[in-house]
Design a protein around this motif. Structure first.
Motif, PDB file in Angstrom:
ATOM      1  N   GLY A   1       0.737  -1.123   0.000  1.00  0.00           N
ATOM      2  CA  GLY A   1      -0.020  -0.082  -0.133  1.00  0.00           C
ATOM      3  C   GLY A   1       0.846   1.104   0.048  1.00  0.00           C
ATOM      4  O   GLY A   1       1.721   1.323   0.855  1.00  0.00           O
ATOM      5  N   THR A   2       0.474   1.938  -0.976  1.00  0.00           N
ATOM      6  CA  THR A   2       1.266   3.367  -0.981  1.00  0.00           C
ATOM      7  C   THR A   2       0.509   4.565  -0.860  1.00  0.00           C
ATOM      8  O   THR A   2      -0.828   4.380  -1.438  1.00  0.00           O
ATOM      9  N   CYS A   3       0.972   5.798  -0.406  1.00  0.00           N
ATOM     10  CA  CYS A   3       0.029   6.837  -0.152  1.00  0.00           C
ATOM     11  C   CYS A   3       0.901   8.100  -0.289  1.00  0.00           C
ATOM     12  O   CYS A   3       1.906   8.173   0.249  1.00  0.00           O
ATOM     13  N   GLU A   4       0.333   9.022  -1.045  1.00  0.00           N
ATOM     14  CA  GLU A   4       1.071  10.503  -1.207  1.00  0.00           C
ATOM     15  C   GLU A   4      -0.019  11.343  -0.582  1.00  0.00           C
ATOM     16  O   GLU A   4      -1.056  11.648  -1.093  1.00  0.00           O
ATOM     17  N   VAL A   5       0.391  12.136   0.437  1.00  0.00           N
ATOM     18  CA  VAL A   5      -0.507  13.173   1.308  1.00  0.00           C
ATOM     19  C   VAL A   5       0.145  14.471   1.076  1.00  0.00           C
ATOM     20  O   VAL A   5       1.196  14.810   1.264  1.00  0.00           O
TER      21      VAL A   5
ATOM     22  N   GLU B   1       9.325  13.017   3.224  1.00  0.00           N
ATOM     23  CA  GLU B   1       8.854  14.005   2.221  1.00  0.00           C
ATOM     24  C   GLU B   1       9.208  13.733   0.859  1.00  0.00           C
ATOM     25  O   GLU B   1      10.371  13.299   0.531  1.00  0.00           O
ATOM     26  N   VAL B   2       8.080  13.691  -0.328  1.00  0.00           N
ATOM     27  CA  VAL B   2       8.727  13.257  -1.424  1.00  0.00           C
ATOM     28  C   VAL B   2       8.379  14.072  -2.590  1.00  0.00           C
ATOM     29  O   VAL B   2       8.877  14.113  -3.840  1.00  0.00           O
TER      30      VAL B   2
ATOM     31  N   ILE C   1       4.018  14.279   1.494  1.00  0.00           N
ATOM     32  CA  ILE C   1       4.666  13.079   2.491  1.00  0.00           C
ATOM     33  C   ILE C   1       3.982  11.875   1.759  1.00  0.00           C
ATOM     34  O   ILE C   1       2.957  11.776   1.499  1.00  0.00           O
ATOM     35  N   GLY C   2       5.010  10.850   1.530  1.00  0.00           N
ATOM     36  CA  GLY C   2       4.578   9.638   0.932  1.00  0.00           C
ATOM     37  C   GLY C   2       4.960   8.733   2.042  1.00  0.00           C
ATOM     38  O   GLY C   2       5.922   8.614   2.640  1.00  0.00           O
TER      39      GLY C   2
END
Length: 93
Positions: free
Chosen positions: A4-8, A42-43, A54-55
């Protein structure tokens, strides 16, 4: 294996310098990493002081668990920063 990946993306209107932004990001990243044991960094938009991207990623053996974990992390992040959550894009594969 399920990943599972997420970019916020957060907006921090009160931040006035990159140094101040780094303090906010470092705090949020460390708290998240410590509580959930996930990869987090931080991406994007490192040079823009009012925006934070942030990822994070988690690995599990069930899709349902990955979805649940992502939601818990998003809730935690939102509660542990004064920045406004603008968007969250996630993928489970």
């Amino acid at each position: 294996m399920i990943v599972g990946t997420c970019e916020v993306t957060f907006r921090a209107e009160w931040v006035s310098s990159l140094k101040e932004k780094r303090m906010v990001v470092k705090s949020l990243v460390e708290k998240t990493r410590h509580k959930f044991n996930v990869s987090v960094a931080e991406v994007d938009l490192q040079d823009e002081h009012k925006m934070i991207v942030i990822g994070f990623a988690c690995v599990t053996n069930e899709k349902r668990h990955a979805d649940s974990m992502i939601q818990h992390i998003l809730d935690f992040m939102e509660k542990n920063t004064e920045a406004e959550l603008i968007s969250a894009e996630y993928e489970v594969f």
